[in-house]
Design a protein around this motif. Structure first.
Motif, PDB file in Angstrom:
ATOM      1  N   MET A 169      20.535   0.410  -9.138  1.00  0.00           N
ATOM      2  CA  MET A 169      19.920   0.239  -7.825  1.00  0.00           C
ATOM      3  C   MET A 169      18.835   1.280  -7.610  1.00  0.00           C
ATOM      4  SD  MET A 169      23.186  -0.592  -5.406  1.00  0.00           S
ATOM      5  CE  MET A 169      24.347  -1.888  -5.824  1.00  0.00           C
ATOM      6  N   GLY A 170      19.059   2.475  -8.185  1.00  0.00           N
ATOM      7  CA  GLY A 170      18.045   3.521  -8.084  1.00  0.00           C
ATOM      8  C   GLY A 170      16.733   3.096  -8.713  1.00  0.00           C
ATOM      9  N   LYS A 171      16.831   2.403  -9.850  1.00  0.00           N
ATOM     10  CA  LYS A 171      15.623   1.890 -10.492  1.00  0.00           C
ATOM     11  C   LYS A 171      14.942   0.842  -9.612  1.00  0.00           C
ATOM     12  CE  LYS A 171      17.264   2.770 -15.212  1.00  0.00           C
ATOM     13  NZ  LYS A 171      17.720   2.160 -16.483  1.00  0.00           N
ATOM     14  N   THR A 172      15.766   0.024  -8.948  1.00  0.00           N
ATOM     15  CA  THR A 172      15.216  -0.966  -8.009  1.00  0.00           C
ATOM     16  C   THR A 172      14.472  -0.267  -6.888  1.00  0.00           C
ATOM     17  OG1 THR A 172      17.000  -2.508  -8.504  1.00  0.00           O
ATOM     18  CG2 THR A 172      15.796  -2.853  -6.447  1.00  0.00           C
ATOM     19  N   LEU A 173      15.086   0.805  -6.365  1.00  0.00           N
ATOM     20  CA  LEU A 173      14.462   1.563  -5.278  1.00  0.00           C
ATOM     21  C   LEU A 173      13.143   2.169  -5.737  1.00  0.00           C
ATOM     22  CD1 LEU A 173      15.180   2.389  -2.338  1.00  0.00           C
ATOM     23  CD2 LEU A 173      16.013   4.536  -3.260  1.00  0.00           C
ATOM     24  N   MET A 174      13.115   2.695  -6.961  1.00  0.00           N
ATOM     25  CA  MET A 174      11.884   3.276  -7.498  1.00  0.00           C
ATOM     26  C   MET A 174      10.809   2.203  -7.656  1.00  0.00           C
ATOM     27  SD  MET A 174      11.430   5.562 -10.964  1.00  0.00           S
ATOM     28  CE  MET A 174      12.692   6.693 -10.383  1.00  0.00           C
ATOM     29  N   MET A 175      11.238   1.030  -8.119  1.00  0.00           N
ATOM     30  CA  MET A 175      10.301  -0.079  -8.269  1.00  0.00           C
ATOM     31  C   MET A 175       9.740  -0.486  -6.914  1.00  0.00           C
ATOM     32  SD  MET A 175       8.772  -2.066 -10.329  1.00  0.00           S
ATOM     33  CE  MET A 175       7.920  -3.636 -10.412  1.00  0.00           C
ATOM     34  N   GLN A 176      10.592  -0.516  -5.903  1.00  0.00           N
ATOM     35  CA  GLN A 176      10.130  -0.870  -4.560  1.00  0.00           C
ATOM     36  C   GLN A 176       9.107   0.141  -4.045  1.00  0.00           C
ATOM     37  OE1 GLN A 176      13.618  -1.324  -2.120  1.00  0.00           O
ATOM     38  NE2 GLN A 176      14.055  -3.380  -2.890  1.00  0.00           N
ATOM     39  N   GLN A 177       9.338   1.410  -4.340  1.00  0.00           N
ATOM     40  CA  GLN A 177       8.381   2.429  -3.922  1.00  0.00           C
ATOM     41  C   GLN A 177       7.037   2.236  -4.619  1.00  0.00           C
ATOM     42  OE1 GLN A 177       8.757   4.795  -1.415  1.00  0.00           O
ATOM     43  NE2 GLN A 177       6.552   4.847  -1.766  1.00  0.00           N
ATOM     44  N   GLN A 178       7.085   1.902  -5.912  1.00  0.00           N
ATOM     45  CA  GLN A 178       5.844   1.647  -6.648  1.00  0.00           C
ATOM     46  C   GLN A 178       5.110   0.428  -6.081  1.00  0.00           C
ATOM     47  OE1 GLN A 178       7.451   1.350 -10.636  1.00  0.00           O
ATOM     48  NE2 GLN A 178       6.893   3.446 -11.128  1.00  0.00           N
ATOM     49  N   ILE A 179       5.888  -0.585  -5.716  1.00  0.00           N
ATOM     50  CA  ILE A 179       5.287  -1.780  -5.112  1.00  0.00           C
ATOM     51  C   ILE A 179       4.595  -1.419  -3.807  1.00  0.00           C
ATOM     52  CG2 ILE A 179       5.851  -3.957  -3.947  1.00  0.00           C
ATOM     53  CD1 ILE A 179       7.979  -4.402  -6.112  1.00  0.00           C
ATOM     54  N   PRO A 213      10.999  -9.947  -0.227  1.00  0.00           N
ATOM     55  CA  PRO A 213      12.017  -9.334   0.647  1.00  0.00           C
ATOM     56  C   PRO A 213      11.618  -7.936   1.130  1.00  0.00           C
ATOM     57  CG  PRO A 213      13.053 -10.372  -1.253  1.00  0.00           C
ATOM     58  CD  PRO A 213      11.580 -10.372  -1.523  1.00  0.00           C
ATOM     59  N   LEU A 214      10.978  -7.165   0.247  1.00  0.00           N
ATOM     60  CA  LEU A 214      10.519  -5.830   0.632  1.00  0.00           C
ATOM     61  C   LEU A 214       9.433  -5.922   1.694  1.00  0.00           C
ATOM     62  CD1 LEU A 214      10.395  -2.754   0.227  1.00  0.00           C
ATOM     63  CD2 LEU A 214       8.795  -3.145  -1.655  1.00  0.00           C
ATOM     64  N   PHE A 215       8.490  -6.846   1.507  1.00  0.00           N
ATOM     65  CA  PHE A 215       7.410  -7.019   2.483  1.00  0.00           C
ATOM     66  C   PHE A 215       7.952  -7.515   3.823  1.00  0.00           C
ATOM     67  CE2 PHE A 215       3.931  -7.826  -0.975  1.00  0.00           C
ATOM     68  CZ  PHE A 215       4.064  -6.502  -1.370  1.00  0.00           C
ATOM     69  N   GLU A 216       9.018  -8.311   3.771  1.00  0.00           N
ATOM     70  CA  GLU A 216       9.657  -8.751   5.020  1.00  0.00           C
ATOM     71  C   GLU A 216      10.189  -7.548   5.785  1.00  0.00           C
ATOM     72  OE1 GLU A 216      10.144 -11.571   6.573  1.00  0.00           O
ATOM     73  OE2 GLU A 216       9.701 -13.195   5.162  1.00  0.00           O
ATOM     74  N   ARG A 217      10.776  -6.605   5.059  1.00  0.00           N
ATOM     75  CA  ARG A 217      11.367  -5.440   5.718  1.00  0.00           C
ATOM     76  C   ARG A 217      10.313  -4.477   6.242  1.00  0.00           C
ATOM     77  NH1 ARG A 217      14.939  -5.682   1.294  1.00  0.00           N
ATOM     78  NH2 ARG A 217      13.978  -3.880   0.291  1.00  0.00           N
ATOM     79  N   ASN A 218       9.251  -4.242   5.459  1.00  0.00           N
ATOM     80  CA  ASN A 218       8.277  -3.232   5.890  1.00  0.00           C
ATOM     81  C   ASN A 218       7.121  -3.811   6.712  1.00  0.00           C
ATOM     82  OD1 ASN A 218       6.390  -4.345   4.066  1.00  0.00           O
ATOM     83  ND2 ASN A 218       6.733  -2.762   2.514  1.00  0.00           N
ATOM     84  N   GLY A 219       7.103  -5.143   6.903  1.00  0.00           N
ATOM     85  CA  GLY A 219       6.092  -5.760   7.755  1.00  0.00           C
ATOM     86  C   GLY A 219       4.824  -6.170   7.048  1.00  0.00           C
ATOM     87  N   PHE A 220       4.671  -5.789   5.756  1.00  0.00           N
ATOM     88  CA  PHE A 220       3.443  -6.113   5.032  1.00  0.00           C
ATOM     89  C   PHE A 220       3.320  -7.614   4.780  1.00  0.00           C
ATOM     90  CE2 PHE A 220       0.593  -6.041   1.232  1.00  0.00           C
ATOM     91  CZ  PHE A 220      -0.461  -5.341   1.801  1.00  0.00           C
ATOM     92  N   VAL A 221       4.414  -8.347   4.967  1.00  0.00           N
ATOM     93  CA  VAL A 221       4.370  -9.803   4.794  1.00  0.00           C
ATOM     94  C   VAL A 221       3.337 -10.441   5.724  1.00  0.00           C
ATOM     95  CG1 VAL A 221       6.191 -10.315   6.492  1.00  0.00           C
ATOM     96  CG2 VAL A 221       5.837 -11.848   4.555  1.00  0.00           C
ATOM     97  N   ARG A 222       3.079  -9.814   6.866  1.00  0.00           N
ATOM     98  CA  ARG A 222       2.071 -10.348   7.791  1.00  0.00           C
ATOM     99  C   ARG A 222       0.681 -10.323   7.150  1.00  0.00           C
ATOM    100  NH1 ARG A 222       2.539  -7.008  13.155  1.00  0.00           N
ATOM    101  NH2 ARG A 222       0.810  -8.392  13.687  1.00  0.00           N
ATOM    102  N   VAL A 223       0.393  -9.238   6.446  1.00  0.00           N
ATOM    103  CA  VAL A 223      -0.903  -9.119   5.772  1.00  0.00           C
ATOM    104  C   VAL A 223      -1.011 -10.162   4.657  1.00  0.00           C
ATOM    105  CG1 VAL A 223      -2.404  -7.571   4.457  1.00  0.00           C
ATOM    106  CG2 VAL A 223      -0.985  -6.653   6.304  1.00  0.00           C
ATOM    107  N   VAL A 224       0.071 -10.316   3.897  1.00  0.00           N
ATOM    108  CA  VAL A 224       0.068 -11.274   2.783  1.00  0.00           C
ATOM    109  C   VAL A 224      -0.057 -12.706   3.301  1.00  0.00           C
ATOM    110  CG1 VAL A 224       1.422 -12.196   0.862  1.00  0.00           C
ATOM    111  CG2 VAL A 224       1.364  -9.733   1.277  1.00  0.00           C
ATOM    112  N   ASP A 225       0.672 -13.035   4.360  1.00  0.00           N
ATOM    113  CA  ASP A 225       0.597 -14.392   4.917  1.00  0.00           C
ATOM    114  C   ASP A 225      -0.822 -14.728   5.378  1.00  0.00           C
ATOM    115  OD1 ASP A 225       3.250 -14.776   4.437  1.00  0.00           O
ATOM    116  OD2 ASP A 225       3.919 -14.506   6.499  1.00  0.00           O
ATOM    117  N   GLU A 226      -1.473 -13.765   6.027  1.00  0.00           N
ATOM    118  CA  GLU A 226      -2.850 -13.989   6.482  1.00  0.00           C
ATOM    119  C   GLU A 226      -3.786 -14.175   5.292  1.00  0.00           C
ATOM    120  OE1 GLU A 226      -6.292 -11.734   9.185  1.00  0.00           O
ATOM    121  OE2 GLU A 226      -4.208 -11.045   9.247  1.00  0.00           O
TER     122      GLU A 226
END
Length: 698
Positions: free
Chosen positions: A436-446, A498-511
């Motif tokens: 899970m730590g690797k997942t968290l690191m990947m999410q940070q890189q994303i 799922p990450l973008f849904e949580r941090n709100g960046f999904v709005r930018v991507v949807d637009e």
């Protein structure tokens, strides 16, 4: 310390537990007649107030004489309302406790105190008031606004920089740098001391826009107010700055009085808001609020470096749906039940906090049975829940994995573990591990790459065709996002959406995706190609923007695209809670000529009443219903879904179709469109154009 003649056992006043060790004064105030009853006074305060004043003092006059008048100037604004009985009563009507920290200057030395109010549960017209001495490190003043009241200026023009310094240096400590990069370096070292930032927009190294973006990305900096200095009247630039988090503007050439007043207003507002909103305990559950849980849990960790702890984060699955189905009163009772069955705040060696909604967190000293006991508690809560079929999930972090991180980060890791089993039927608890730590690191890189990916158009639109089985021809397509990254390669949406849904960046991507679809449709129309409606996904987060309808209309119309060629997909789970803004926006979009598609029907938790209140055109039936269908059963969920669509006069799209048998089954139930690998996988723009040419009837 010395008690008054009143016989008082201080420890019995549970609400003032955090003052007991350094308690200087304790009173009971009658809010009707302003009468103060002194229950406990130290020799120092007894001498300070005067023996003759202890029996007949009123709070309003005594407060102004002994606290407000002696406090340092910077703290007076937050203290002033506390002399008003109506204000105290109003705060206590909503919160069991509240507090305010203040400082007194004696012989050029600052002394820190906490003033704490708590309801008298046996007498609604009375409140206990306590004053305790605290350290600078304990003070919430230090946590919520910079004690040093320093102002950071980022301006590459030397003359302008010197002018701002000259205006502010009599009232504030000023740090001046030449660009955004230097400003970030200062913040890394002195964020606790920085009360406000003033930045120019045009700077050669990290300009004001980029500085604002960096501040917004970092939670540690994002609450620091920013004033933008500009010589321009460009309205679009101002709007962009406000969207990026700017608090105010000052014009060049500078007006000394205007600059000073705007700085004072922002700092004062920040201090007032931060301090007066501090509440130790959540009124509903009695658990600590998030801020205080983090504070006390971190103190436990820092004070016991040789001990290990179990951090638990739990959440009730689909709590919003429970709230809608059973009502607020029963939902609140469920939260109280959840906390009551576990270790409550301050009991034994465990403290508990309410982080948000139905999310609770706790910290417990680790022993060989801690985890086993915690999981048993979860099982008991589920088994004996007052609401049938309630599902409670828990994620755990054990500090021996990595100790040198903050309690917030530990809770984030426990939450990541929880999220990994949120949709699992047979798992209720899981421990965070290195994977899970690797997942968290990947999410940070994303997150580090996501804004750059938008700027460089790394996100690509893939189209999955919908086949019109009645006309036997292409009937539409769904626009899907794919990220083709130079750094990560081809990325599945499951890694970043799922990450973008949580941090709100999904709005930018949807637009961004909607705009790309408009570009493609405009191109196809101009080239005389056959075009079909394209459905674009909208996230639940998109609807927080009250100008969403206006933005979509303006974008589509700017490309001269007929609005009925744009279908907007809303997931069923988005409709699971009543929301006036969501309902209004969908109606506005529908009335403006856009088709509304309900996505993934059968996978969410919407009620029939919530479906009926929204303006819908198309129902997309989730593949999970098709996969589990029993055609011979008279209780077929798939057949019911199609019957419901017919009753609601909705067109239907069957998702996830892969076999001839599934095509025939959907057709027999009256399906209008098929989407799935049976007809086509998602295609790039170029491949979709070829697909349309190949399958268009001449």
């Amino acid at each position: 310390m010395k008690n008054t003649d009143k016989n008082l056992n201080i420890n019995n006043i549970e609400a003032l537990w955090s003052l007991n060790s350094n308690l200087q004064l304790l009173t009971k105030l009658n809010l009707l007649n302003d009468k103060v009853d002194f229950l406990y006074v130290t020799d120092m305060f007894r001498k300070y107030i005067g023996e003759e004043n202890l029996d007949n003092m009123k709070w309003t006059s005594g407060f102004n004489k002994y606290i407000y008048s002696k406090s340092i100037e910077n703290d007076k604004k937050t203290l002033r309302p506390l002399s008003e009985l109506d204000f105290i009563q109003s705060r206590l009507s909503n919160n069991a406790y509240f507090s305010n920290d203040f400082r007194i200057m004696i012989n050029d030395a600052e002394y820190y105190y906490r003033l704490k109010f708590t309801r008298d549960e046996s007498d609604k017209d009375s409140t206990y008031i306590g004053i305790s001495s605290i350290t600078k490190e304990e003070s919430l003043l230090q946590n919520y606004y910079g004690i040093g009241r320093k102002i950071l200026i980022a301006e590459d023009n030397e003359l302008n920089r010197e002018m701002l310094c000259a205006i502010l240096e009599d009232d504030y400590d000023v740090i001046a740098v030449e660009n955004g990069e230097e400003a970030i370096d200062i913040l890394k070292e002195q964020i606790e001391d920085i009360a406000l930032i003033i930045t120019d927009l045009e700077m050669s190294v990290m300009d004001g826009y980029e500085l604002l973006r960096n501040l917004r990305k970092n939670p540690e900096y994002s609450n620091t107010p920013v004033i933008v200095a500009t010589a321009s009247d460009d309205e679009e630039a101002e709007i962009m700055c406000l969207e990026l988090g700017a608090s105010d503007f000052i014009r060049k050439p500078y007006n000394n009085k205007v600059v000073l007043q705007r700085v004072r207003n922002l700092i004062s507002l920040r201090e007032s808001t931060a301090t007066l909103n501090v509440v130790e305990k959540d009124q509903l559950t009695g658990a600590y609020t998030k801020e205080f849980f983090y504070r006390y849990a971190q103190n436990i960790l820092d004070s016991n470096p040789d001990k290990h702890y179990l951090i638990a984060v739990s959440d009730i699955v689909n709590f919003k749906m429970i709230n809608e189905q059973y009502g607020k009163e029963q939902s609140d009772s469920l939260l109280q039940y959840e906390l009551g069955c576990g270790n409550g705040s301050g009991r034994g060696n465990t403290i508990t906090g309410r982080l948000e909604g139905s999310v609770l967190a706790s910290i417990t000293q680790l022993n060989e049975k801690s985890l086993e006991h915690s999981i048993k508690v979860i099982e008991d809560i589920i088994e004996n829940s007052p609401i049938p079929s309630m599902r409670l999930k828990s994620g755990y972090y054990i500090t021996d994995l990595e100790r040198d991180i903050t309690i917030e980060q530990m809770c984030d890791r426990a939450m990541l573990a929880l999220d990994s089993i949120r949709e699992s039927y047979d798992e209720d608890a899981v421990v965070y591990d290195e994977k899970m730590g690797k997942t968290l690191m990947m999410q940070q890189q994303i997150q580090d790459e996501m804004e750059n990916a938008i700027a460089e158009k790394q996100f690509k639109v893939f189209y999955q065709p919908k086949w019109n089985i009645r006309e036997d021809e292409p009937g539409g397509a769904e626009a899907l996002v794919r990220w083709i990254s130079p750094k990560f390669g081809f990325m599945s949406p499951g890694l970043f959406i799922p990450l973008f849904e949580r941090n709100g960046f999904v709005r930018v991507v949807d637009e961004y995706i909607l705009n790309e679809v408009c570009i493609h449709l405009s191109k196809w129309i101009e080239e005389g190609r056959k075009v079909v409606p394209i459905s674009v996904n909208l996230s639940r987060k998109d609807f927080v923007d009250d100008k969403l309808t206006e933005k979509i209309i303006n974008m589509v119309d700017s490309y001269n695209i007929p609005r009925d060629l744009i279908h907007l997909e809303i997931t069923e789970s988005s409709l699971s809670s009543s929301d006036d803004i969501l309902e209004r926006s969908i109606k506005e979009l529908h009335d403006s000529g856009f088709k509304i598609e309900l996505d993934d029907f059968g996978s969410g938790y919407s009620s029939l009443s919530s479906l009926n209140q929204f303006e819908l055109d198309v129902m997309k039936i989730d593949k999970s219903i098709m996969s589990s269908d029993n055609p011979g059963s008279d209780k077929s969920a798939l057949a019911f879904a199609y019957q419901l669509a017919k009753i609601m006069n909705l067109k239907t799209v069957q998702e996830g179709v892969e076999t001839t048998e599934e095509v025939d089954r959907a057709a027999s139930l009256g399906c209008d469109y098929i989407q799935g690998y049976y007809f086509s996988k998602p295609l790039s723009q170029e491949d979709f154009e070829e697909y349309m040419l190949k399958n268009t009837k001449q």
